[in-house]
Enzyme design. Sequence first.
Site, PDB file in Angstrom:
ATOM      1  N   ASN A   1      -7.253   7.939  -4.300  1.00 11.40           N
ATOM      2  CA  ASN A   1      -7.390   6.624  -5.128  1.00 11.40           C
ATOM      3  C   ASN A   1      -9.025   6.516  -4.895  1.00 11.40           C
ATOM      4  O   ASN A   1      -9.068   5.861  -3.846  1.00 11.40           O
ATOM      5  CB  ASN A   1      -6.642   5.510  -4.963  1.00 11.40           C
ATOM      6  CG  ASN A   1      -7.010   4.209  -5.408  1.00 11.40           C
ATOM      7  OD1 ASN A   1      -7.619   4.227  -6.387  1.00 11.40           O
ATOM      8  ND2 ASN A   1      -6.260   3.361  -5.233  1.00 11.40           N
TER       9      ASN A   1
ATOM     10  N   LYS B   1     -10.901   4.165  -6.522  1.00 15.19           N
ATOM     11  CA  LYS B   1     -10.970   2.603  -6.661  1.00 15.19           C
ATOM     12  C   LYS B   1     -12.513   2.706  -7.626  1.00 15.19           C
ATOM     13  O   LYS B   1     -12.684   3.527  -8.473  1.00 15.19           O
ATOM     14  CB  LYS B   1     -11.297   2.034  -5.552  1.00 15.19           C
ATOM     15  CG  LYS B   1     -10.016   2.269  -4.677  1.00 15.19           C
ATOM     16  CD  LYS B   1      -9.694   1.383  -3.389  1.00 15.19           C
ATOM     17  CE  LYS B   1      -8.593   1.766  -2.697  1.00 15.19           C
ATOM     18  NZ  LYS B   1      -8.172   0.592  -1.608  1.00 15.19           N
TER      19      LYS B   1
ATOM     20  N   HIS C   1      -0.916  -1.204  -7.978  1.00 10.41           N
ATOM     21  CA  HIS C   1      -1.643  -1.242  -6.878  1.00 10.41           C
ATOM     22  C   HIS C   1      -1.806  -2.715  -6.176  1.00 10.41           C
ATOM     23  O   HIS C   1      -2.045  -3.693  -7.150  1.00 10.41           O
ATOM     24  CB  HIS C   1      -2.975  -0.452  -6.766  1.00 10.41           C
ATOM     25  CG  HIS C   1      -3.530  -0.244  -5.570  1.00 10.41           C
ATOM     26  ND1 HIS C   1      -4.135  -1.244  -4.817  1.00 10.41           N
ATOM     27  CD2 HIS C   1      -3.736   0.921  -4.883  1.00 10.41           C
ATOM     28  CE1 HIS C   1      -4.691  -0.673  -3.783  1.00 10.41           C
ATOM     29  NE2 HIS C   1      -4.337   0.884  -3.685  1.00 10.41           N
TER      30      HIS C   1
ATOM     31  N   GLU D   1      -4.300  -4.207  -4.956  1.00  8.32           N
ATOM     32  CA  GLU D   1      -5.482  -4.739  -5.482  1.00  8.32           C
ATOM     33  C   GLU D   1      -5.377  -5.377  -6.764  1.00  8.32           C
ATOM     34  O   GLU D   1      -6.069  -6.284  -7.254  1.00  8.32           O
ATOM     35  CB  GLU D   1      -6.667  -3.835  -5.150  1.00  8.32           C
ATOM     36  CG  GLU D   1      -7.018  -3.471  -3.896  1.00  8.32           C
ATOM     37  CD  GLU D   1      -7.458  -2.137  -3.347  1.00  8.32           C
ATOM     38  OE1 GLU D   1      -8.031  -1.509  -4.224  1.00  8.32           O
ATOM     39  OE2 GLU D   1      -7.504  -2.143  -2.172  1.00  8.32           O
TER      40      GLU D   1
ATOM     41  N   GLU E   1       2.837   1.221  -0.019  1.00 10.04           N
ATOM     42  CA  GLU E   1       1.755   0.708   0.647  1.00 10.04           C
ATOM     43  C   GLU E   1       1.760  -0.683   1.318  1.00 10.04           C
ATOM     44  O   GLU E   1       1.388  -1.554   0.388  1.00 10.04           O
ATOM     45  CB  GLU E   1       0.359   0.887  -0.579  1.00 10.04           C
ATOM     46  CG  GLU E   1       0.281   2.301  -1.074  1.00 10.04           C
ATOM     47  CD  GLU E   1      -1.214   2.468  -1.458  1.00 10.04           C
ATOM     48  OE1 GLU E   1      -1.810   3.150  -0.944  1.00 10.04           O
ATOM     49  OE2 GLU E   1      -1.558   1.363  -2.539  1.00 10.04           O
TER      50      GLU E   1
ATOM     51  N   GLY F   1      -7.087  -0.050   3.907  1.00  9.52           N
ATOM     52  CA  GLY F   1      -8.403   0.010   4.089  1.00  9.52           C
ATOM     53  C   GLY F   1      -8.833  -0.860   5.356  1.00  9.52           C
ATOM     54  O   GLY F   1      -9.941  -1.352   5.630  1.00  9.52           O
TER      55      GLY F   1
ATOM     56  N   SER G   1      -4.392   3.547   4.985  1.00  3.75           N
ATOM     57  CA  SER G   1      -5.378   4.130   6.292  1.00  3.75           C
ATOM     58  C   SER G   1      -4.709   5.303   6.483  1.00  3.75           C
ATOM     59  O   SER G   1      -4.739   5.815   7.945  1.00  3.75           O
ATOM     60  CB  SER G   1      -5.331   2.996   7.436  1.00  3.75           C
ATOM     61  OG  SER G   1      -5.854   1.814   7.146  1.00  3.75           O
TER      62      SER G   1
HETATM   63  C1  PEP Z   1      -5.148   2.501  -1.184  1.00  2.00           C
HETATM   64  O1  PEP Z   1      -5.901   1.740  -1.623  1.00  2.00           O
HETATM   65  O2  PEP Z   1      -4.196   2.927  -2.253  1.00  2.00           O
HETATM   66  C2  PEP Z   1      -5.276   3.025   0.245  1.00  2.00           C
HETATM   67  C3  PEP Z   1      -4.274   3.824   0.470  1.00  2.00           C
HETATM   68  O3  PEP Z   1      -6.563   2.812   0.961  1.00  2.00           O
HETATM   69  P1  PEP Z   1      -6.937   3.303   2.225  1.00  2.00           P
HETATM   70  O4  PEP Z   1      -6.526   4.573   2.457  1.00  2.00           O
HETATM   71  O5  PEP Z   1      -8.472   3.208   2.158  1.00  2.00           O
HETATM   72  O6  PEP Z   1      -6.182   2.419   3.223  1.00  2.00           O
END
Ligand code: PEP
Length: 248
Positions: free
Chosen positions: A12, A14, A96, A98, A166, A172, A211
């Site tokens: 992703n 973003k 997601h 976000e 998630e 993040g 992460s």
């Molecule tokens: C995400 O935003 O889908 C995600 C998993 O981000 P990160 O791997 O940076 O935690």
Amino acid sequence: MTPGVRPLIAGNWKMHGTLASVRELAEGVAAGTAPGADLLVCPAFVHLSPVAAALQGKAVALGAQDCHANPKGAHTGDVSAPMLADLGASFVILGHSERRADHGETDAEVRAKAEAGLASKLTPVVCVGESEAQRLAGEAEEVVAGQLTGSLPDGFAAAGGVVAYEPVWAIGTGRTPTEEDIAAMHARIRAELEKRFGQAGSTLRILYGGSVKPGNAKAILALPHVDGALVGGASLVAADFLAIAAAA
Ligand code: PEP
């Protein structure tokens, strides 16, 4: 992993990148090999076409990060599922955290978007996950079960839809749940998918996201019912993304 299910490693990207940098990143991913997993990259809308060109003839699928619930119309600034399919996308990330946080997306809206994706033959990657407060309150599994009920359309299983677990607090942040907590949540998601979709629910891919890095990928991907990863930050470096895929 779920026996017989081929893992999916999804990046992703973003709201990151320039035309030059996403081309370089896509070419870097496409130059690698991942014999044990399917690969998917999801750039921003404006980068879909150049990334599609960079992936031409390569075994890396293209996805978007959102779509509108309607196929066309007066929706300034939005992008429809038919537009994404037209550019060569075959997946779309939906719900997601976000998007849920920044745009107030509800489960019902995510479901409508997933239906739109299915109508355009896009495979939805529907994201679910609890906040830190919900986990600390012992509500994580019920929250996620509710999101699944509300967000997944009826045609989801027949189309091979993907669920991404998630935890919001792990995205993040460099923090991840314990392996026991990831395994428990994935087992619960599997049970919910089987309850809703019957046998078809037993082989749908359930990704873990939050992460994931080269250093923790092997342990996470080895857990039961973890059928791949949705990767944010580490997907912006081709070598790291490919290292995660090699761990699958
Ligand atoms: C995400 O935003 O889908 C995600 C998993 O981000 P990160 O791997 O940076 O935690």
